[in-house]
Motif scaffolding. Structure first.
Motif, PDB file in Angstrom:
ATOM      1  N   TYR A  60       0.801  -1.212   0.000  1.00  0.00           N
ATOM      2  CA  TYR A  60       0.000   0.000   0.000  1.00  0.00           C
ATOM      3  C   TYR A  60       0.843   1.275   0.000  1.00  0.00           C
ATOM      4  N   GLU A  61       1.963   1.270   0.717  1.00  0.00           N
ATOM      5  CA  GLU A  61       2.753   2.486   0.874  1.00  0.00           C
ATOM      6  C   GLU A  61       3.594   2.771  -0.373  1.00  0.00           C
ATOM      7  N   SER A  62       3.908   4.053  -0.541  1.00  0.00           N
ATOM      8  CA  SER A  62       4.665   4.522  -1.687  1.00  0.00           C
ATOM      9  C   SER A  62       6.129   4.729  -1.336  1.00  0.00           C
ATOM     10  N   GLY A  63       7.003   4.584  -2.331  1.00  0.00           N
ATOM     11  CA  GLY A  63       8.425   4.822  -2.133  1.00  0.00           C
ATOM     12  C   GLY A  63       8.811   6.278  -2.230  1.00  0.00           C
ATOM     13  N   VAL A  64       7.892   7.151  -2.660  1.00  0.00           N
ATOM     14  CA  VAL A  64       8.120   8.591  -2.675  1.00  0.00           C
ATOM     15  C   VAL A  64       7.274   9.197  -1.571  1.00  0.00           C
ATOM     16  N   ASP A  65       7.909   9.846  -0.606  1.00  0.00           N
ATOM     17  CA  ASP A  65       7.238  10.170   0.650  1.00  0.00           C
ATOM     18  C   ASP A  65       6.026  11.075   0.499  1.00  0.00           C
ATOM     19  N   TRP A  66       6.005  11.980  -0.482  1.00  0.00           N
ATOM     20  CA  TRP A  66       4.867  12.891  -0.556  1.00  0.00           C
ATOM     21  C   TRP A  66       3.587  12.216  -1.054  1.00  0.00           C
ATOM     22  N   ASN A  67       3.661  10.968  -1.452  1.00  0.00           N
ATOM     23  CA  ASN A  67       2.468  10.207  -1.800  1.00  0.00           C
ATOM     24  C   ASN A  67       1.862   9.488  -0.605  1.00  0.00           C
ATOM     25  N   ASN A  68       2.545   9.517   0.539  1.00  0.00           N
ATOM     26  CA  ASN A  68       2.037   8.914   1.762  1.00  0.00           C
ATOM     27  C   ASN A  68       1.572  10.002   2.718  1.00  0.00           C
ATOM     28  N   SER A  69       0.657   9.672   3.593  1.00  0.00           N
ATOM     29  CA  SER A  69       0.221  10.614   4.623  1.00  0.00           C
ATOM     30  C   SER A  69       1.302  10.831   5.672  1.00  0.00           C
ATOM     31  N   ASN A  70       2.244   9.906   5.781  1.00  0.00           N
ATOM     32  CA  ASN A  70       3.350  10.000   6.731  1.00  0.00           C
ATOM     33  C   ASN A  70       4.666   9.849   5.988  1.00  0.00           C
ATOM     34  N   GLN A  71       5.689  10.590   6.425  1.00  0.00           N
ATOM     35  CA  GLN A  71       7.010  10.372   5.845  1.00  0.00           C
ATOM     36  C   GLN A  71       7.613   9.063   6.341  1.00  0.00           C
ATOM     37  N   LEU A  72       7.421   8.750   7.622  1.00  0.00           N
ATOM     38  CA  LEU A  72       7.911   7.491   8.175  1.00  0.00           C
ATOM     39  C   LEU A  72       7.035   6.346   7.664  1.00  0.00           C
ATOM     40  N   THR A  73       7.665   5.274   7.217  1.00  0.00           N
ATOM     41  CA  THR A  73       6.945   4.117   6.685  1.00  0.00           C
ATOM     42  C   THR A  73       7.063   2.931   7.642  1.00  0.00           C
ATOM     43  N   THR A  74       6.266   1.897   7.376  1.00  0.00           N
ATOM     44  CA  THR A  74       6.194   0.732   8.259  1.00  0.00           C
ATOM     45  C   THR A  74       7.233  -0.324   7.888  1.00  0.00           C
ATOM     46  N   GLY A  75       7.365  -1.322   8.766  1.00  0.00           N
ATOM     47  CA  GLY A  75       8.209  -2.470   8.477  1.00  0.00           C
ATOM     48  C   GLY A  75       7.677  -3.297   7.324  1.00  0.00           C
ATOM     49  N   ILE A  76       6.377  -3.215   7.047  1.00  0.00           N
ATOM     50  CA  ILE A  76       5.797  -3.884   5.877  1.00  0.00           C
ATOM     51  C   ILE A  76       6.438  -3.366   4.609  1.00  0.00           C
ATOM     52  N   PHE A  77       6.532  -2.049   4.497  1.00  0.00           N
ATOM     53  CA  PHE A  77       7.123  -1.417   3.319  1.00  0.00           C
ATOM     54  C   PHE A  77       8.589  -1.812   3.156  1.00  0.00           C
ATOM     55  N   TYR A  78       9.315  -1.916   4.262  1.00  0.00           N
ATOM     56  CA  TYR A  78      10.758  -2.161   4.216  1.00  0.00           C
ATOM     57  C   TYR A  78      11.109  -3.450   3.482  1.00  0.00           C
ATOM     58  N   VAL A  79      10.322  -4.511   3.659  1.00  0.00           N
ATOM     59  CA  VAL A  79      10.687  -5.816   3.092  1.00  0.00           C
ATOM     60  C   VAL A  79      10.199  -6.000   1.662  1.00  0.00           C
ATOM     61  N   GLU A  80       9.439  -5.037   1.133  1.00  0.00           N
ATOM     62  CA  GLU A  80       8.878  -5.182  -0.208  1.00  0.00           C
ATOM     63  C   GLU A  80       9.879  -4.835  -1.297  1.00  0.00           C
ATOM     64  N   ASN A  81       9.642  -5.399  -2.474  1.00  0.00           N
ATOM     65  CA  ASN A  81      10.373  -5.028  -3.677  1.00  0.00           C
ATOM     66  C   ASN A  81       9.922  -3.636  -4.094  1.00  0.00           C
ATOM     67  N   ALA A  82      10.857  -2.768  -4.478  1.00  0.00           N
ATOM     68  CA  ALA A  82      10.493  -1.399  -4.828  1.00  0.00           C
ATOM     69  C   ALA A  82      10.330  -1.205  -6.329  1.00  0.00           C
ATOM     70  N   GLN A  83      11.243  -1.741  -7.110  1.00  0.00           N
ATOM     71  CA  GLN A  83      11.225  -1.467  -8.543  1.00  0.00           C
ATOM     72  C   GLN A  83      12.004  -2.547  -9.278  1.00  0.00           C
ATOM     73  N   ASP A  84      11.579  -2.849 -10.511  1.00  0.00           N
ATOM     74  CA  ASP A  84      12.297  -3.821 -11.319  1.00  0.00           C
ATOM     75  C   ASP A  84      12.022  -3.592 -12.792  1.00  0.00           C
ATOM     76  N   ARG A  85      12.733  -4.327 -13.610  1.00  0.00           N
ATOM     77  CA  ARG A  85      12.551  -4.256 -15.062  1.00  0.00           C
ATOM     78  C   ARG A  85      11.814  -5.494 -15.522  1.00  0.00           C
ATOM     79  N   GLY A  86      10.901  -5.320 -16.480  1.00  0.00           N
ATOM     80  CA  GLY A  86      10.147  -6.464 -16.945  1.00  0.00           C
ATOM     81  C   GLY A  86       9.037  -6.076 -17.888  1.00  0.00           C
ATOM     82  N   VAL A  87       8.063  -6.974 -18.003  1.00  0.00           N
ATOM     83  CA  VAL A  87       6.899  -6.763 -18.858  1.00  0.00           C
ATOM     84  C   VAL A  87       5.652  -6.932 -18.006  1.00  0.00           C
TER      85      VAL A  87
END
Length: 399
Positions: free
Chosen positions: A150-177
Protein backbone atom coordinates in the motif's frame (compact mmCIF):
# COMPACT_ATOMS: atom_id res chain seq x y z
CA UNK A 1 -9.72 11.07 -1.37
CA UNK A 2 -8.66 7.68 -2.69
CA UNK A 3 -8.32 7.24 -6.45
CA UNK A 4 -6.98 4.56 -8.76
CA UNK A 5 -3.47 5.66 -9.67
CA UNK A 6 -0.15 4.32 -10.93
CA UNK A 7 3.10 4.17 -9.10
CA UNK A 8 6.63 4.74 -10.40
CA UNK A 9 8.72 3.73 -7.42
CA UNK A 10 5.77 5.20 -5.58
CA UNK A 11 5.35 8.30 -7.77
CA UNK A 12 1.58 7.92 -7.90
CA UNK A 13 0.26 11.28 -9.03
CA UNK A 14 -0.39 10.68 -12.72
CA UNK A 15 -3.65 10.38 -14.63
CA UNK A 16 -6.03 7.46 -14.30
CA UNK A 17 -4.71 5.97 -17.53
CA UNK A 18 -1.32 5.46 -15.89
CA UNK A 19 0.28 2.09 -15.34
CA UNK A 20 0.00 1.10 -11.70
CA UNK A 21 -3.19 0.73 -9.67
CA UNK A 22 -2.58 1.97 -6.14
CA UNK A 23 -4.95 3.41 -3.56
CA UNK A 24 -2.41 5.81 -2.10
CA UNK A 25 -3.04 7.67 1.13
CA UNK A 26 -3.65 11.24 0.04
CA UNK A 27 -4.25 13.47 3.05
CA UNK A 28 -1.73 15.60 1.17
CA UNK A 29 -2.31 16.29 -2.53
CA UNK A 30 0.46 15.10 -4.83
CA UNK A 31 1.98 17.02 -7.75
CA UNK A 32 -0.30 18.45 -10.44
CA UNK A 33 1.05 17.74 -13.90
CA UNK A 34 1.81 20.57 -16.34
CA UNK A 35 0.47 19.93 -19.85
CA UNK A 36 2.97 20.73 -22.61
CA UNK A 37 2.88 20.50 -26.39
CA UNK A 38 5.04 17.60 -27.52
CA UNK A 39 4.76 18.39 -31.22
CA UNK A 40 4.47 15.13 -33.19
CA UNK A 41 4.23 13.24 -29.88
CA UNK A 42 1.04 15.06 -28.95
CA UNK A 43 0.13 16.29 -25.46
CA UNK A 44 2.64 15.46 -22.72
CA UNK A 45 2.41 15.73 -18.92
CA UNK A 46 5.35 17.06 -16.89
CA UNK A 47 5.39 16.74 -13.09
CA UNK A 48 7.71 16.27 -10.15
CA UNK A 49 8.89 17.72 -6.88
CA UNK A 50 11.73 18.40 -4.48
CA UNK A 51 11.72 18.15 -0.69
CA UNK A 52 14.01 17.92 2.30
CA UNK A 53 13.79 17.27 6.03
CA UNK A 54 15.47 17.49 9.39
CA UNK A 55 15.37 14.45 11.67
CA UNK A 56 16.00 13.03 15.12
CA UNK A 57 16.62 9.33 15.84
CA UNK A 58 17.04 8.02 19.38
CA UNK A 59 20.04 6.06 20.60
CA UNK A 60 20.59 2.83 18.71
CA UNK A 61 23.19 0.09 18.39
CA UNK A 62 24.82 -1.86 15.59
CA UNK A 63 22.80 -5.11 15.84
CA UNK A 64 20.90 -6.14 12.73
CA UNK A 65 19.82 -3.09 10.73
CA UNK A 66 20.16 -0.75 13.67
CA UNK A 67 22.28 2.24 12.71
CA UNK A 68 25.19 3.32 15.02
CA UNK A 69 25.67 3.89 18.73
CA UNK A 70 24.72 7.54 19.22
CA UNK A 71 21.65 9.70 18.95
CA UNK A 72 21.36 10.87 15.36
CA UNK A 73 20.35 14.44 14.48
CA UNK A 74 20.70 15.88 11.00
CA UNK A 75 19.15 17.10 7.77
CA UNK A 76 18.79 15.48 4.34
CA UNK A 77 17.52 16.19 0.88
CA UNK A 78 14.66 13.73 0.40
CA UNK A 79 13.74 13.69 -3.29
CA UNK A 80 14.35 15.50 -6.54
CA UNK A 81 12.19 13.85 -9.20
CA UNK A 82 10.90 14.84 -12.64
CA UNK A 83 8.48 12.75 -14.70
CA UNK A 84 7.45 13.10 -18.34
CA UNK A 85 4.49 11.10 -19.62
CA UNK A 86 2.45 10.52 -22.72
CA UNK A 87 -0.84 9.02 -21.52
CA UNK A 88 -2.97 9.15 -24.69
CA UNK A 89 -2.96 7.25 -27.96
CA UNK A 90 -2.03 3.68 -28.73
CA UNK A 91 1.68 4.17 -27.95
CA UNK A 92 2.38 5.79 -24.58
CA UNK A 93 5.48 6.21 -22.43
CA UNK A 94 6.75 7.30 -19.03
CA UNK A 95 10.23 8.55 -18.10
CA UNK A 96 11.10 9.46 -14.51
CA UNK A 97 14.54 10.71 -13.54
CA UNK A 98 16.14 12.09 -10.41
CA UNK A 99 17.07 11.09 -6.91
CA UNK A 100 14.90 9.32 -4.35
CA UNK A 101 15.34 8.69 -0.63
CA UNK A 102 12.66 10.45 1.38
CA UNK A 103 10.57 7.50 2.59
CA UNK A 104 12.23 6.56 5.91
CA UNK A 105 11.22 3.35 7.68
CA UNK A 106 10.55 3.87 11.39
CA UNK A 107 13.54 2.59 13.39
CA UNK A 108 16.16 3.06 10.67
CA UNK A 109 18.71 5.83 10.14
CA UNK A 110 17.72 8.35 7.44
CA UNK A 111 20.14 8.79 4.55
CA UNK A 112 20.81 11.45 1.96
CA UNK A 113 18.97 11.01 -1.31
CA UNK A 114 21.04 9.28 -3.97
CA UNK A 115 21.02 8.12 -7.58
CA UNK A 116 23.00 5.00 -6.66
CA UNK A 117 20.24 2.83 -5.16
CA UNK A 118 19.35 1.21 -8.48
CA UNK A 119 21.48 -0.29 -11.24
CA UNK A 120 20.03 2.27 -13.68
CA UNK A 121 21.33 5.25 -11.70
CA UNK A 122 19.19 8.39 -12.09
CA UNK A 123 16.64 6.61 -14.30
CA UNK A 124 14.00 5.57 -11.79
CA UNK A 125 11.38 4.57 -14.32
CA UNK A 126 11.28 4.26 -18.06
CA UNK A 127 8.74 2.19 -19.94
CA UNK A 128 6.52 2.17 -23.01
CA UNK A 129 2.88 1.14 -22.99
CA UNK A 130 0.77 -0.20 -25.84
CA UNK A 131 -2.89 0.70 -25.24
CA UNK A 132 -5.13 -0.60 -28.08
CA UNK A 133 -8.13 1.66 -28.70
CA UNK A 134 -11.26 0.38 -26.97
CA UNK A 135 -9.49 -2.53 -25.28
CA UNK A 136 -9.47 -3.08 -21.50
CA UNK A 137 -5.93 -4.48 -21.82
CA UNK A 138 -2.60 -2.66 -22.04
CA UNK A 139 0.97 -3.98 -22.12
CA UNK A 140 3.98 -2.17 -20.66
CA UNK A 141 7.69 -2.96 -21.02
CA UNK A 142 10.64 -1.37 -19.22
CA UNK A 143 11.61 -0.31 -15.73
CA UNK A 144 8.52 -0.11 -13.56
CA UNK A 145 7.36 0.16 -9.97
CA UNK A 146 6.45 -2.79 -7.81
CA UNK A 147 2.89 -4.07 -7.49
CA UNK A 148 3.43 -4.90 -3.82
CA UNK A 149 1.85 -3.19 -0.86
CA UNK A 150 0.00 0.00 0.00
CA UNK A 151 2.75 2.49 0.87
CA UNK A 152 4.66 4.52 -1.69
CA UNK A 153 8.42 4.82 -2.13
CA UNK A 154 8.12 8.59 -2.68
CA UNK A 155 7.24 10.17 0.65
CA UNK A 156 4.87 12.89 -0.56
CA UNK A 157 2.47 10.21 -1.80
CA UNK A 158 2.04 8.91 1.76
CA UNK A 159 0.22 10.61 4.62
CA UNK A 160 3.35 10.00 6.73
CA UNK A 161 7.01 10.37 5.84
CA UNK A 162 7.91 7.49 8.18
CA UNK A 163 6.95 4.12 6.69
CA UNK A 164 6.19 0.73 8.26
CA UNK A 165 8.21 -2.47 8.48
CA UNK A 166 5.80 -3.88 5.88
CA UNK A 167 7.12 -1.42 3.32
CA UNK A 168 10.76 -2.16 4.22
CA UNK A 169 10.69 -5.82 3.09
CA UNK A 170 8.88 -5.18 -0.21
CA UNK A 171 10.37 -5.03 -3.68
CA UNK A 172 10.49 -1.40 -4.83
CA UNK A 173 11.22 -1.47 -8.54
CA UNK A 174 12.30 -3.82 -11.32
CA UNK A 175 12.55 -4.26 -15.06
CA UNK A 176 10.15 -6.46 -16.94
CA UNK A 177 6.90 -6.76 -18.86
CA UNK A 178 3.45 -6.10 -17.42
CA UNK A 179 -0.07 -6.91 -18.59
CA UNK A 180 -2.82 -4.62 -17.27
CA UNK A 181 -6.61 -4.99 -17.30
CA UNK A 182 -9.26 -2.47 -16.28
CA UNK A 183 -13.01 -2.89 -16.77
CA UNK A 184 -15.71 -1.46 -14.52
CA UNK A 185 -14.97 -2.10 -10.84
CA UNK A 186 -12.17 -4.60 -11.59
CA UNK A 187 -8.53 -3.84 -12.31
CA UNK A 188 -5.59 -6.25 -12.41
CA UNK A 189 -1.90 -6.29 -13.34
CA UNK A 190 0.58 -9.15 -13.76
CA UNK A 191 4.30 -8.46 -14.07
CA UNK A 192 7.29 -10.67 -14.82
CA UNK A 193 10.63 -9.07 -14.10
CA UNK A 194 13.82 -9.00 -12.04
CA UNK A 195 12.54 -8.58 -8.50
CA UNK A 196 14.66 -6.48 -6.12
CA UNK A 197 16.58 -5.16 -9.15
CA UNK A 198 18.71 -8.32 -9.34
CA UNK A 199 19.06 -8.61 -13.12
CA UNK A 200 17.61 -12.16 -12.92
CA UNK A 201 14.22 -12.27 -14.69
CA UNK A 202 12.30 -14.86 -12.69
CA UNK A 203 10.15 -12.76 -10.35
CA UNK A 204 6.34 -12.70 -10.75
CA UNK A 205 4.04 -10.05 -9.27
CA UNK A 206 0.27 -9.66 -9.43
CA UNK A 207 -2.20 -7.09 -8.12
CA UNK A 208 -5.98 -7.26 -8.30
CA UNK A 209 -8.48 -4.66 -7.07
CA UNK A 210 -12.26 -4.59 -6.82
CA UNK A 211 -14.19 -1.40 -6.07
CA UNK A 212 -17.49 -2.23 -4.35
CA UNK A 213 -18.38 1.45 -4.63
CA UNK A 214 -16.61 4.82 -4.57
CA UNK A 215 -15.82 4.41 -0.85
CA UNK A 216 -14.77 0.75 -0.56
CA UNK A 217 -12.01 -1.02 -2.49
CA UNK A 218 -10.25 -4.32 -1.81
CA UNK A 219 -6.78 -4.99 -3.25
CA UNK A 220 -4.90 -8.32 -3.13
CA UNK A 221 -1.29 -8.80 -4.23
CA UNK A 222 1.29 -11.55 -4.72
CA UNK A 223 5.02 -11.57 -5.40
CA UNK A 224 7.35 -14.52 -5.68
CA UNK A 225 10.39 -16.09 -7.26
CA UNK A 226 9.61 -18.68 -9.93
CA UNK A 227 13.00 -20.35 -9.60
CA UNK A 228 16.24 -19.60 -7.75
CA UNK A 229 18.28 -16.40 -7.78
CA UNK A 230 21.85 -17.22 -6.85
CA UNK A 231 24.26 -15.53 -4.48
CA UNK A 232 26.08 -13.75 -7.31
CA UNK A 233 23.04 -11.62 -8.15
CA UNK A 234 23.08 -7.89 -7.44
CA UNK A 235 20.42 -6.16 -5.36
CA UNK A 236 19.56 -2.59 -4.42
CA UNK A 237 22.62 -0.38 -4.05
CA UNK A 238 24.87 -3.41 -4.46
CA UNK A 239 27.58 -3.83 -7.07
CA UNK A 240 28.67 -7.26 -5.86
CA UNK A 241 26.80 -10.23 -4.41
CA UNK A 242 24.22 -10.43 -1.65
CA UNK A 243 26.94 -10.17 0.98
CA UNK A 244 27.98 -6.74 -0.25
CA UNK A 245 27.02 -4.01 2.21
CA UNK A 246 24.36 -1.82 0.65
CA UNK A 247 21.78 0.78 1.60
CA UNK A 248 19.12 -1.88 2.11
CA UNK A 249 21.39 -4.78 3.08
CA UNK A 250 19.02 -7.36 1.58
CA UNK A 251 19.84 -11.06 1.79
CA UNK A 252 19.16 -13.86 -0.69
CA UNK A 253 15.97 -14.87 1.15
CA UNK A 254 14.28 -11.63 0.03
CA UNK A 255 14.44 -12.33 -3.70
CA UNK A 256 13.91 -16.07 -3.20
CA UNK A 257 10.72 -15.59 -1.22
CA UNK A 258 6.97 -15.81 -1.73
CA UNK A 259 4.73 -12.94 -0.58
CA UNK A 260 0.96 -12.53 -0.27
CA UNK A 261 -0.91 -9.52 1.06
CA UNK A 262 -4.05 -7.42 0.93
CA UNK A 263 -5.32 -3.98 1.89
CA UNK A 264 -8.81 -2.50 2.08
CA UNK A 265 -9.55 1.19 1.51
CA UNK A 266 -12.59 2.71 3.25
CA UNK A 267 -13.50 6.38 2.77
CA UNK A 268 -16.15 8.34 4.66
CA UNK A 269 -16.15 12.03 3.83
CA UNK A 270 -12.72 13.46 4.70
CA UNK A 271 -11.64 10.29 6.52
CA UNK A 272 -9.81 7.39 4.90
CA UNK A 273 -8.86 4.17 6.74
CA UNK A 274 -6.79 1.36 5.21
CA UNK A 275 -5.94 -1.89 7.02
CA UNK A 276 -3.17 -4.02 5.45
CA UNK A 277 -1.69 -7.46 6.12
CA UNK A 278 1.31 -9.09 4.46
CA UNK A 279 3.10 -12.44 4.84
CA UNK A 280 6.45 -13.40 3.28
CA UNK A 281 8.30 -16.72 3.46
CA UNK A 282 11.51 -18.15 2.02
CA UNK A 283 11.92 -21.90 2.10
CA UNK A 284 15.07 -23.69 3.18
CA UNK A 285 17.69 -23.79 0.42
CA UNK A 286 21.19 -25.10 1.18
CA UNK A 287 22.62 -23.63 -2.03
CA UNK A 288 21.66 -20.18 -0.80
CA UNK A 289 22.81 -20.77 2.76
CA UNK A 290 19.23 -20.87 4.05
CA UNK A 291 19.27 -23.83 6.42
CA UNK A 292 15.69 -23.41 7.54
CA UNK A 293 12.60 -21.62 6.30
CA UNK A 294 12.39 -17.97 7.32
CA UNK A 295 9.30 -15.77 7.33
CA UNK A 296 7.97 -12.32 8.11
CA UNK A 297 4.43 -11.21 9.02
CA UNK A 298 3.29 -7.60 9.12
CA UNK A 299 -0.01 -5.81 9.73
CA UNK A 300 -0.91 -2.14 9.88
CA UNK A 301 -3.84 0.26 9.89
CA UNK A 302 -3.39 3.58 8.07
CA UNK A 303 -5.61 6.60 8.48
CA UNK A 304 -5.77 10.18 7.27
CA UNK A 305 -8.18 13.02 7.83
CA UNK A 306 -8.40 16.29 5.85
CA UNK A 307 -9.87 19.22 7.78
CA UNK A 308 -12.51 20.82 5.56
CA UNK A 309 -11.82 24.29 4.16
CA UNK A 310 -8.36 24.42 5.73
CA UNK A 311 -4.82 23.65 4.49
CA UNK A 312 -4.38 21.10 7.29
CA UNK A 313 -4.62 17.32 7.47
CA UNK A 314 -3.57 14.57 9.85
CA UNK A 315 -2.15 11.19 8.91
CA UNK A 316 -1.20 8.25 11.06
CA UNK A 317 -0.66 4.50 11.30
CA UNK A 318 -0.11 1.71 13.78
CA UNK A 319 1.83 -1.46 12.94
CA UNK A 320 2.79 -4.91 14.17
CA UNK A 321 5.42 -7.20 12.69
CA UNK A 322 7.18 -10.41 13.62
CA UNK A 323 9.82 -12.54 11.92
CA UNK A 324 11.00 -16.12 12.39
CA UNK A 325 14.51 -17.05 11.36
CA UNK A 326 17.12 -19.75 11.81
CA UNK A 327 19.84 -19.54 14.44
CA UNK A 328 22.23 -20.83 11.78
CA UNK A 329 21.28 -18.28 9.11
CA UNK A 330 20.82 -15.23 11.36
CA UNK A 331 18.47 -13.88 8.67
CA UNK A 332 17.18 -10.37 9.23
CA UNK A 333 13.94 -9.23 7.62
CA UNK A 334 13.76 -5.97 9.53
CA UNK A 335 15.60 -4.50 12.56
CA UNK A 336 17.06 -7.82 13.80
CA UNK A 337 16.65 -11.61 13.52
CA UNK A 338 13.42 -12.81 15.16
CA UNK A 339 12.33 -9.24 15.87
CA UNK A 340 8.74 -8.68 16.99
CA UNK A 341 7.52 -5.12 17.46
CA UNK A 342 4.69 -2.63 17.48
CA UNK A 343 4.92 0.98 16.36
CA UNK A 344 3.01 4.11 15.46
CA UNK A 345 3.46 7.29 13.43
CA UNK A 346 1.48 10.56 13.42
CA UNK A 347 1.86 13.41 10.92
CA UNK A 348 0.14 16.81 10.92
CA UNK A 349 0.48 18.41 7.47
CA UNK A 350 0.09 21.93 6.06
CA UNK A 351 -0.23 22.40 2.31
CA UNK A 352 -0.87 25.54 0.27
CA UNK A 353 -1.20 24.75 -3.42
CA UNK A 354 2.19 23.25 -4.37
CA UNK A 355 3.99 24.02 -1.11
CA UNK A 356 3.82 21.68 1.87
CA UNK A 357 5.31 21.23 5.33
CA UNK A 358 4.73 18.51 7.88
CA UNK A 359 6.08 16.96 11.04
CA UNK A 360 6.21 13.23 11.74
CA UNK A 361 6.67 11.58 15.12
CA UNK A 362 7.00 7.82 15.57
CA UNK A 363 7.84 5.25 18.21
CA UNK A 364 8.89 1.60 17.76
CA UNK A 365 8.76 -0.89 20.63
CA UNK A 366 10.29 -4.40 20.57
CA UNK A 367 7.98 -7.06 22.02
CA UNK A 368 10.69 -9.68 21.54
CA UNK A 369 14.43 -9.01 21.49
CA UNK A 370 15.78 -12.55 21.90
CA UNK A 371 17.05 -14.15 18.70
CA UNK A 372 16.79 -17.86 17.91
CA UNK A 373 20.45 -18.32 18.91
CA UNK A 374 19.80 -16.71 22.30
CA UNK A 375 21.47 -13.38 21.52
CA UNK A 376 19.73 -10.29 22.87
CA UNK A 377 19.07 -7.31 20.63
CA UNK A 378 17.67 -3.89 21.36
CA UNK A 379 18.16 -0.17 21.18
CA UNK A 380 20.45 2.00 23.27
CA UNK A 381 24.23 1.86 23.54
CA UNK A 382 24.05 -1.45 25.45
CA UNK A 383 21.22 -2.93 23.35
CA UNK A 384 18.99 -3.08 26.42
CA UNK A 385 16.26 -0.65 25.42
CA UNK A 386 13.07 -1.97 23.84
CA UNK A 387 11.87 1.30 22.34
CA UNK A 388 13.14 4.08 20.11
CA UNK A 389 11.70 7.50 19.25
CA UNK A 390 12.05 9.08 15.81
CA UNK A 391 10.84 12.35 14.27
CA UNK A 392 11.16 14.36 11.05
CA UNK A 393 10.29 17.90 9.94
CA UNK A 394 9.80 18.06 6.17
CA UNK A 395 9.06 20.74 3.56
CA UNK A 396 8.81 20.62 -0.22
CA UNK A 397 7.63 22.05 -3.52
CA UNK A 398 5.54 20.01 -5.98
CA UNK A 399 4.61 20.74 -9.59
Amino acid sequence: MITMRRQLLGLGFVAASSLFALHAAQAMSGPTAITIDGGPLGSLALSGGVDGYGYYLGETNSNGNMPGTNKDIGANVANGLVELQKTSGVLQFTVEVGSNGGAVTLGTAPSQTTISNLSTGPLYAGYVTVAPTGSPFTVSVGQMGSLEGYESGVDWNNSNQLTTGIFYVENAQDRGVQLNYSQGPVSASVQLGDGYDTGVFNFLQALGSYSFNSNNTLSVFYAGNLGRTGLNAHTYAGTGNYNTTSVYNYGSYFDNSQMVGAYYSYTNGNLNVVPEVQYQIAKADAQLGQNKATSNLGAAVFGDYSFANTPYSLGGWVEYFTSHTSSLDNSTWFIAPDAEAVGFSATPTWQYKDLFARADVGYLYLLNRTQANGTKTGFGSNANDRGIFQSTLEAGLLF
